[in-house]
Write a protein that holds these residues in place. Structure first.
Motif, PDB file in Angstrom:
ATOM      1  N   ARG A   1       0.839  -1.186   0.000  1.00  0.00           N
ATOM      2  CA  ARG A   1       0.000   0.000   0.000  1.00  0.00           C
ATOM      3  C   ARG A   1       0.876   1.238   0.000  1.00  0.00           C
ATOM      4  O   ARG A   1       2.052   1.182   0.347  1.00  0.00           O
ATOM      5  CB  ARG A   1      -0.901   0.054   1.250  1.00  0.00           C
ATOM      6  CG  ARG A   1      -1.778  -1.151   1.469  1.00  0.00           C
ATOM      7  CD  ARG A   1      -2.935  -1.192   0.469  1.00  0.00           C
ATOM      8  NE  ARG A   1      -3.822  -2.305   0.723  1.00  0.00           N
ATOM      9  CZ  ARG A   1      -3.705  -3.528   0.200  1.00  0.00           C
ATOM     10  NH1 ARG A   1      -2.709  -3.808  -0.618  1.00  0.00           N
ATOM     11  NH2 ARG A   1      -4.575  -4.471   0.478  1.00  0.00           N
ATOM     12  N   ARG A   2       0.285   2.347  -0.335  1.00  0.00           N
ATOM     13  CA  ARG A   2       0.953   3.638  -0.255  1.00  0.00           C
ATOM     14  C   ARG A   2       0.010   4.542   0.516  1.00  0.00           C
ATOM     15  O   ARG A   2      -1.165   4.664   0.184  1.00  0.00           O
ATOM     16  CB  ARG A   2       1.239   4.192  -1.636  1.00  0.00           C
ATOM     17  CG  ARG A   2       2.034   5.478  -1.607  1.00  0.00           C
ATOM     18  CD  ARG A   2       2.590   5.784  -3.004  1.00  0.00           C
ATOM     19  NE  ARG A   2       3.452   6.929  -2.940  1.00  0.00           N
ATOM     20  CZ  ARG A   2       4.704   6.931  -2.486  1.00  0.00           C
ATOM     21  NH1 ARG A   2       5.243   5.817  -2.076  1.00  0.00           N
ATOM     22  NH2 ARG A   2       5.420   8.026  -2.457  1.00  0.00           N
ATOM     23  N   GLY A   3       0.514   5.148   1.575  1.00  0.00           N
ATOM     24  CA  GLY A   3      -0.331   6.001   2.384  1.00  0.00           C
ATOM     25  C   GLY A   3       0.361   6.409   3.662  1.00  0.00           C
ATOM     26  O   GLY A   3       1.590   6.350   3.749  1.00  0.00           O
ATOM     27  N   GLN A   4      -0.435   6.789   4.636  1.00  0.00           N
ATOM     28  CA  GLN A   4       0.106   7.273   5.900  1.00  0.00           C
ATOM     29  C   GLN A   4      -0.372   6.406   7.053  1.00  0.00           C
ATOM     30  O   GLN A   4      -1.543   6.016   7.106  1.00  0.00           O
ATOM     31  CB  GLN A   4      -0.328   8.716   6.151  1.00  0.00           C
ATOM     32  CG  GLN A   4       0.221   9.678   5.135  1.00  0.00           C
ATOM     33  CD  GLN A   4      -0.209  11.109   5.407  1.00  0.00           C
ATOM     34  OE1 GLN A   4      -1.148  11.372   6.154  1.00  0.00           O
ATOM     35  NE2 GLN A   4       0.502  12.049   4.813  1.00  0.00           N
ATOM     36  N   LEU A   5       0.563   6.127   7.962  1.00  0.00           N
ATOM     37  CA  LEU A   5       0.271   5.433   9.213  1.00  0.00           C
ATOM     38  C   LEU A   5       1.008   6.166  10.320  1.00  0.00           C
ATOM     39  O   LEU A   5       2.139   6.626  10.120  1.00  0.00           O
ATOM     40  CB  LEU A   5       0.752   3.984   9.179  1.00  0.00           C
ATOM     41  CG  LEU A   5       0.113   3.020   8.184  1.00  0.00           C
ATOM     42  CD1 LEU A   5       0.825   1.678   8.229  1.00  0.00           C
ATOM     43  CD2 LEU A   5      -1.360   2.842   8.489  1.00  0.00           C
ATOM     44  N   GLN A   6       0.379   6.259  11.472  1.00  0.00           N
ATOM     45  CA  GLN A   6       1.004   6.893  12.631  1.00  0.00           C
ATOM     46  C   GLN A   6       1.083   5.874  13.753  1.00  0.00           C
ATOM     47  O   GLN A   6       0.092   5.193  14.049  1.00  0.00           O
ATOM     48  CB  GLN A   6       0.181   8.101  13.109  1.00  0.00           C
ATOM     49  CG  GLN A   6       0.004   9.174  12.058  1.00  0.00           C
ATOM     50  CD  GLN A   6       1.321   9.802  11.627  1.00  0.00           C
ATOM     51  OE1 GLN A   6       2.192  10.061  12.442  1.00  0.00           O
ATOM     52  NE2 GLN A   6       1.469  10.020  10.333  1.00  0.00           N
ATOM     53  N   GLY A   7       2.255   5.768  14.377  1.00  0.00           N
ATOM     54  CA  GLY A   7       2.435   4.832  15.468  1.00  0.00           C
ATOM     55  C   GLY A   7       3.222   5.440  16.601  1.00  0.00           C
ATOM     56  O   GLY A   7       3.841   6.493  16.453  1.00  0.00           O
ATOM     57  N   ALA A   8       3.192   4.771  17.750  1.00  0.00           N
ATOM     58  CA  ALA A   8       3.917   5.244  18.926  1.00  0.00           C
ATOM     59  C   ALA A   8       4.175   4.087  19.875  1.00  0.00           C
ATOM     60  O   ALA A   8       3.433   3.096  19.880  1.00  0.00           O
ATOM     61  CB  ALA A   8       3.117   6.331  19.639  1.00  0.00           C
ATOM     62  N   CYS A   9       5.188   4.251  20.691  1.00  0.00           N
ATOM     63  CA  CYS A   9       5.491   3.272  21.730  1.00  0.00           C
ATOM     64  C   CYS A   9       4.472   3.415  22.869  1.00  0.00           C
ATOM     65  O   CYS A   9       3.617   4.304  22.844  1.00  0.00           O
ATOM     66  CB  CYS A   9       6.915   3.464  22.241  1.00  0.00           C
ATOM     67  SG  CYS A   9       7.177   5.033  23.105  1.00  0.00           S
ATOM     68  N   LEU A  10       4.583   2.583  23.877  1.00  0.00           N
ATOM     69  CA  LEU A  10       3.643   2.580  24.996  1.00  0.00           C
ATOM     70  C   LEU A  10       3.570   3.920  25.720  1.00  0.00           C
ATOM     71  O   LEU A  10       2.495   4.415  26.038  1.00  0.00           O
ATOM     72  CB  LEU A  10       4.036   1.467  25.983  1.00  0.00           C
ATOM     73  CG  LEU A  10       3.163   1.283  27.209  1.00  0.00           C
ATOM     74  CD1 LEU A  10       1.740   0.908  26.811  1.00  0.00           C
ATOM     75  CD2 LEU A  10       3.761   0.208  28.109  1.00  0.00           C
ATOM     76  N   CYS A  11       4.713   4.557  25.958  1.00  0.00           N
ATOM     77  CA  CYS A  11       4.713   5.825  26.690  1.00  0.00           C
ATOM     78  C   CYS A  11       4.566   7.042  25.787  1.00  0.00           C
ATOM     79  O   CYS A  11       4.374   8.154  26.269  1.00  0.00           O
ATOM     80  CB  CYS A  11       5.975   5.949  27.549  1.00  0.00           C
ATOM     81  SG  CYS A  11       7.498   6.228  26.615  1.00  0.00           S
TER      82      CYS A  11
END
Length: 154
Positions: free
Chosen positions: A10-20
């Motif tokens: 796919r081509r697009g945007q994803l946002q992620g983060a660690c637990l804190c």
């Protein structure tokens, strides 16, 4: 992941983060919207059960926040948040253009990604049966065609 992953590119945007939340990861570009699982001893020790990951293309990835890295082999690194300890990725360390293999739980959208492959199935603990229709390979089958570390960890 192999050409099996091509249908999930796919081509697009994803946002992620660690637990804190101290480490933020943005993908703006190519990624594979599917998960591969690994049961090798290194992945089991690193993740505590099994390693599941999806691929993000290096040019598409932006990471903010302090990241700790561990050279888990002579050719790869595992990254984690030095504050909360969340696993972030596995990546070839001998190639600056190498894809990232991200932990899916860092990205809310990845909860919908299907499992498409499972490797080291003969090393899988009894308490981690994965169901569904997906490609599988034993340790010998995987190692016959892929770079790996000889032998199992004690």
């Amino acid at each position: 992941m192999s050409s099996l992953a091509d249908q999930y590119r796919r081509r697009g945007q994803l946002q992620g983060a660690c637990l804190c939340g101290a480490v933020q990861i943005s993908i703006d570009g190519d990624y594979v919207a599917a998960v591969g699982a690994c049961h090798c001893s290194r992945c089991q020790r690193s993740a505590g059960v099994l390693w599941g990951a999806f691929v993000g293309s290096a040019p598409a990835v932006t990471v903010t926040g302090e990241v700790a890295r561990y050279a888990s082999t002579e050719f790869s690194e595992r990254a984690f948040c030095p504050i909360c300890g969340s696993n972030l990725w596995l990546r070839d360390s001998d190639n600056d253009a190498a894809d990232y293999e991200f932990m899916p739980a860092l990205f809310p959208e990845a909860a919908a990604f299907p499992l498409i492959s499972e490797i080291y199935t003969d090393c899988r603990p009894a308490y981690v049966p994965l169901s569904g229709s997906h490609a599988t390979k034993t340790r010998a089958e995987w190692e016959a065609d892929n770079r790996h570390v000889e032998g199992d960890m004690p």
